[in-house]
Design an enzyme around this catalytic site. Structure first.
Site, short mmCIF file in Angstrom:
data_model
loop_
_atom_site.label_atom_id
_atom_site.label_comp_id
_atom_site.label_asym_id
_atom_site.label_seq_id
_atom_site.Cartn_x
_atom_site.Cartn_y
_atom_site.Cartn_z
N THR A 61 0.83 -1.21 0.00
CA THR A 61 0.00 0.00 0.00
C THR A 61 0.86 1.26 0.00
OG1 THR A 61 -1.74 -1.16 1.20
CG2 THR A 61 -1.78 1.23 1.31
N HIS A 113 1.90 2.10 -3.41
CA HIS A 113 0.85 2.80 -4.16
C HIS A 113 0.85 4.29 -3.83
CE1 HIS A 113 -1.02 -0.77 -5.86
NE2 HIS A 113 -1.01 -1.34 -4.68
N CYS A 121 -18.41 -2.72 15.19
CA CYS A 121 -17.55 -2.73 16.38
C CYS A 121 -18.27 -3.39 17.55
CB CYS A 121 -17.15 -1.30 16.75
SG CYS A 121 -15.92 -0.59 15.65
N ASP A 150 3.38 -17.59 -8.09
CA ASP A 150 3.75 -16.17 -8.18
C ASP A 150 4.56 -15.99 -9.46
OD1 ASP A 150 3.86 -13.71 -5.91
OD2 ASP A 150 5.24 -13.51 -7.60
N ARG A 193 10.38 -14.53 -5.11
CA ARG A 193 9.31 -14.79 -4.15
C ARG A 193 9.00 -16.28 -4.03
NH1 ARG A 193 5.02 -9.84 -5.22
NH2 ARG A 193 6.10 -8.40 -3.84
N GLY A 226 -6.28 -10.50 -1.68
CA GLY A 226 -5.69 -9.70 -2.76
C GLY A 226 -6.72 -8.78 -3.39
#
Lengths: 345, 345, 345, 345
Positions: free
Chosen positions: A43, A46, A102, A198, A203, A266
Site C-alpha cells: 500500500t 501505491h 464494532c 507467483d 518470491r 488480494g
C-alpha cells in the site's frame, strides 16, 4: 514545540519527502509511541507512486507508514493499558467502538475506520499517537522487525484462518510477503500440502523456504495442470488468494474442489469477468472476503503462533534502512527482489 | 412388456413428445414408483426450448421431469426402506455414496451425480425407478402437488439456511417459485424484514403474499435506493440470489452490508463482470454457492417446516394439467403468469 | 445535593428498604438515566430473601434492580451516543472493554464485569448512571414495560440462539418468564415443535400461550414418556434448560437425541450427580453454558425479533406496582402466580 | 470348510481363548480381509477382564479386536470399492446408512451401529468380513502397525478437531495412547502450548515425546496450580478429556477459561458429581461429547495428518506379539508400561 523527523506525502504527486513535524499531542484514550521500527507495505508503494487508488484516497499532507512498533512514552486521560515503557506493535485500523460492527466483535469492518498512514498520520516518523487499544503489548525481547511486521502478519493469519486448512490441500496464489506468511500459517496449522504461485522467482524461493511443497511460476508453469496432477486430478480444498491478479484468481477457482473454501485478501485492479456458475455455484464453494485483522482475535492468534515458535518470521526480513534512506528502501521494495523492508527512525 | 405414457425429449431439437415407453425394471437397491404428480421446473423449460445449456447436457432420447411424487409399487434386492405402498417424494440427484463428497455428508456435490429427467429418465411418466434412498417417505395425506414440489422447495431451504436469516434483514432477488419459497422459509425462520425484487409483477404479488415486506420491480423501481432508504441507509444482512440476472446480482451485492452473507442459487447466462473489491473483499462478505439440496439435512428441514405449518406451499400451486396436456402446461409455465404448474399422469 | 427514591438492601439481612439517596453523578463515558420502569428478576428475589448466594455476592448497602429502562438526562465527558432525551433499555453487565474476552467480541464473559443492582447500585430508583454503551436506544413508542424487559429477554434470545432451533424439535425445561420468552423465540425462529415443562400450572399456561405445543408438569406428568411418545420415540434435537432443577436437567438430557444441542441458562442449587457417559459422550451431544447476553449481538437480535413483531412480549407483563409498593411486588413475584412484575418509580 | 485362528471370548467369564473358527463368508456389499495386524485397545482389556461394562454389552462367543488392517482378498456382490489386493485399515463401526444420523453425515452416532469385536466378530483372527465402505484404502507401503492403529488414531483426531486448537492453549487429561495421539494432533495443528496429565510416569514420558510442553502427574503435582502458573493465572482455551477420571475432569474444567471448549472422549466409571454452575454455565463454556470417528471426515483428516508427516505414529508402537501370544500381549497392555501393543496373526 518539539519536532521530529517524518516521511510524508507532501502533495498530490509521486514521491515522498523527509521533513520535520511537531511531535503529536496525546489525546484522551490515546498513547504516544516512540517508533522503533516500521516496515513498508505494498500500500505504501501505491502511495509513493501516487496511483489511481492513492489519488482517490489520500489527502496530503500525511505522514505515511502503518506497520509500526515502538515504546509507549506518554498516555492520555483515561488510559489504563498499556503502561509507559511497554513495547508495542500497532494495529493500524483505528476504529470507532460504537458502530454496529464494532459492537458485534467485527471491528475489522468498522464503518468509521481510520487507517494510520493513509487517512491520518502514520508511523514513518519518530513518534505517533494512537488509540490505546491499538497498542498491542509485546515481550520486551521480541525483535523490533518482527514486532513491526505484526500488522501485516495479521492479514495472513486472518486470511488463512478464515478457512479450515488443517489436514487440507491448500493453494496460495501470490507470494509477496503476506502470501509467504499465509504459507507459514497454513504450515503451522497442519495443512496437508501447500501449493503456491507467483510470477517472481525470488518470491517463489521465499515460498519454498516458508513451507510450500510446490511453488509454480504461471509465466513458465501450467499451474492448473501441475496442481491437478499433484492432487490426482482433485484440486485443492482451500484457496488463499493473496495476489489480486485475475489470472491467479481464475486458476485458483479452477483448482478449487467442490465444497471448497476460498479466502480472498488480494485486491484486484478493478472489476473483472468471472464464471460464477462453474467456479462457485455448481461447486457449492464458499468465498470469504478478507480485510484487515479481526479485532482482536487475530492478534491473539498471531501471538500464539509467534510465541510457540510455530511460525518464524525472521527470514522474511531481508532489508533494513534508516528512515532517512526511505527512497532507497522504496526502490528495494519496488524491485520485487525483497522480502520485508524495514525502516528505523 | 408393459408399457406406460411418458413425455420425452425425442431428439436434438425444441419441443417434447408424448409417447409409450416400457415400464422400467427395478434394479438392486431401487424402488419402482407409480407417479402421482410432477411439477415443471425452469430447467424443464430449458430442455423444452433446447437452449445452449440443454444442447450441452442432454443426450436424447430421455424422459423429462425431476420434481416428482408417487407410490412405491415394487422394490429391488437389498431394499429395506421405503415399503411398498409408501407415498414418497423423490430427490432428483442420484448420488454414488462412495466419492469423498458423499462420504463426508456432502452428497449435494457428489462427483458422480446423475439427475433424473436430465442425465437419465425422469418423472413426466406413469412410472419411474430410482435408488431407494431417493424416495423420501411422506404422510399419506400430504397433497400430491405439495409432495411433488419438495425437490424444488429443498432448493429454497438449502439457500435460505446457508445463511443466518433469523432476526436479520434479507433481500431475495428473483421471485420465481423457488424465490417465493425462499421468502416463505426466511419468514418462517423469523427474518426481521424481507425485501424482494423481480421483473414480473405477477411474481411480485406472489412474493408479497408469501411474506415479502417490500417487493420491487427493477424495471420500474430504483431497487438500491428504495431498499437503502427502507433500511436507514444500511442495506441488508443477507442476500438470497435466486435469479441469475446480472443486474440483480449487482444490486444485491451493492445492498449487502459489511460482514453480510450472500447465498447464490440462481444460474447466470454466463461469466460476467463484477467488482470483487467493493462487493466482497472490503466488505468482508461471505458468499455461498448453492446447488441441489443437502442430502439429507435439507429434507429433514423441509419436513420440519411443512409439518409445523410454518410454511404453507399450497398458494404456490397455480395450475394443474394432465400429462397429455404437457404442451399447454409448458406454455403456461413460459408465460411468467404462473406459480408452479403440475402434471398428473 | 439532590435526592431520589431508591429501594436498597440496607444490610446483611432479608428484606429491602425504600430510602432517599443522592442522585448519582455522571462520570466520563457515562450517562444519567431517569428510570421509567424496572422489572423484577429471580435474582432480585434471592437478594430480597438474603439466601446463600446473596450473602456470598452482595455487599450492602446497594440499590437493587437490573432490568431497567428510562430517559437519558445527562451525559459525561466523551460520550457521543446516546443523546440526551433518548429512551433507552439498559444492559446490566458493565464490562471493562479491555480484557481478552471483551477484546474478542465476548463481553458476556468479561473478567471484570460489574452487574448493576448486584455489584453496584441498580435501577429500583429514580435515577441510575451507567456506561454510555450500556444504554441501548429504543423507539420512543416502545412500551416502557417491554423496554425494561429487554435485559431478561436477551437471556432467552442468547440461550435459544446458542443452538439451531429452526425446523427442530425443542424442549424448554423451566417456564418462568425467561423460559416462556425462550419458547417465544424458538417459535419465532421456526421451531418444528416445542415441548415445555414446569412445576407451576400458572406458568404452563403462559408457556402454552407463548407457543408451546405440549406443556407438562413433572409433578403430574411423566415428562420423559410423554415427550418420547410425542416424538415417535426419538426425543428432541434441542434442549433449552431454563430451570436449574436437577430433575429437569436429567429429563432434558434423557430426551436429547444423539448429536443434540443443550443450551443451559438455569443455575442449579449446587453440584449434582449426572451421567455424562450416556447423556453427553455416547450421544455426541453438544452443551453450551449461557450467561448474560452476547454483547451486543443479542441486543441486535432482540431488536429484530421485537420490531418485526415475531415476538410479542406484552402478555408476559402481568403486574405493575409503584416503586413504593416494592414489598407487594416481591410478594407477587414470589407467589409463582405471575409473569413479569414491573416497578414504576 | 476352511478354518482360521481366532482369539475369542468363549463365555461369560474373564480371559480369552485361541481357537479355530470357520473363515467367514463374504456377503453382498462386504469384503473379506486377511488380517495383517491388529492392535489392542483399552476396550479389549475390559472384555478380557469381563468387567461390568463387558458383562452388559458382550454376548459370547465373539471374536475380539477392532483395530485392524489387512488385505482385501474377496468381495461380495455390489462392491465397487475397494479392489481385491488393496491394503486397508478398518473402521470398526458398521453403520446402517439409512437412519437419520447416517443420512445427515453423522454416522458416528448411527442408531444401529454394530461394533466389530464387540457386537459381532472382530479382527484378532486371520480373516474378517466387513462392509466394503468400512475398508479404508491405504498406501501399500504404510507400516502395518500404523495402519492397524488408524481406528484409534481417529478417536484422537475426532476429539482434538472438535475444538479449535490452533494457536490455543490446550490441556490433555489422560495420556494413554489415544491421549498421546491427541497431543500429536494438537501439536500438528499448531497449538500454542500443550499441557498433559496422567497418573503414569511411563505415559507422561510418551506425552513429552509427543509434544507436551508440560506433563504432570496428579499423584505428585498440583496440576491446577502448576498449569495456572504456567498460564499467568489464565488457564487453558481447550480441554481434551481422554481419561474418564473424575479428578481429571474436575481439574480440567477448573482450568478451562471462560468461553473455553471441552471435548470429552474418556468414559467415566459412572455418574459423578460436578459443579455445572461454575464449570460450564457462568463460564459460557462449550462441551462436546465425542464418540467414534466422524464418518468419514475423520478418516480424511487422519490421512492428511499422516501423509504430510505432521503426525508420526511410529513411536507409539512399543510392543509386537504373535496372535498366539495374546495373553502376554494383554498382560503387557495391562501393565501401564506400554504404548500400543500389536498382534500379528
Amino acid at each position: 514545540m518539539n519536532m521530529m523527523k517524518a516521511v510524508v506525502k507532501p502533495g498530490p504527486q509521486p514521491g515522498l519527502e523527509l521533513t520535520q513535524r511537531p511531535i503529536p499531542e496525546v489525546g484522551p484514550g490515546e498513547v504516544l509511541v516512540k517508533v522503533r521500527a516500521a516496515s513498508i507495505c505494498g500500500t505504501d508503494l501505491h502511495i509513493y507512486n501516487w496511483d489511481a487508488w492513492a489519488q482517490s484516497r489520500i489527502r496530503p499532507p500525511v505522514i505515511v507508514g502503518h506497520e509500526v512498533c515502538g515504546d509507549v512514552v506518554a498516555r492520555g486521560a483515561m488510559v489504563t493499558e498499556p503502561q509507559i515503557g511497554d513495547f508495542v506493535s500497532l494495529e493500524s485500523h483505528v476504529i470507532c467502538n460504537i458502530c454496529q460492527y464494532c459492537r458485534t466483535g467485527r471491528g475489522h469492518i468498522c464503518e468509521n475506520t481510520r487507517l494510520i498512514g493513509v487517512d491520518r498520520d502514520g508511523g514513518f516518523a519518530e513518534y505517533i499517537t494512537i488509540a490505546a487499544q491499538n497498542a498491542w503489548k509485546q515481550p520486551a525481547d521480541l525483535p523490533v522487525e518482527i514486532a513491526a511486521l505484526q500488522e501485516n502478519f495479521g492479514n495472513a493469519v486472518h486470511t488463512a484462518f478464515a478457512a479450515d486448512v488443517t489436514a487440507k490441500k491448500v493453494l496460495v496464489t501470490g507470494c509477496g510477503p503476506v502470501g509467504v506468511m499465509a504459507i507459514m500459517v497454513a504450515k503451522a496449522a497442519g495443512a496437508r500440502v501447500i501449493y503456491a504461485s507467483d510470477v517472481s522467482d525470488y518470491r517463489l524461493n521465499m515460498a519454498r523456504a516458508a513451507g510450500a511443497d510446490l511453488a509454480l511460476n504461471p509465466r513458465r508453469d501450467d499451474v492448473v495442470a501441475m496442481v491437478r496432477q499433484a492432487t490426482d486430478g482433485e484440486g485443492v480444498d482451500v484457496l488463499l488468494e493473496m495476489s489480486g491478479a485475475v489470472t491467479a484468481i481464475d486458476q485458483g477457482f479452477t483448482l478449487l474442489k467442490p465444497g471448497g473454501e476460498a479466502a480472498l485478501l488480494g485486491v484486484s485492479p478493478g472489476p473483472f469477468t468471472f464464471d460464477w456458475n462453474h467456479h462457485i455455484i455448481f461447486k457449492g464453494a464458499r468465498v470469504y472476503g478478507i480485510t484487515g485483522r479481526r479485532l482482536w482475535e487475530t492478534w491473539y492468534q498471531s501471538r500464539g503462533l509467534v510465541r510457540s515458535g510455530a511460525v518464524n518470521l525472521a527470514p522474511l526480513i531481508t532489508h533494513r534502512f534508516k528512515l532517512e534512506e526511505y527512497d532507497k528502501a522504496f526502490e528495494t521494495m519496488a524491485s520485487g527482489q525483497s522480502g520485508k523492508v524495514v525502516l528505523f527512525p
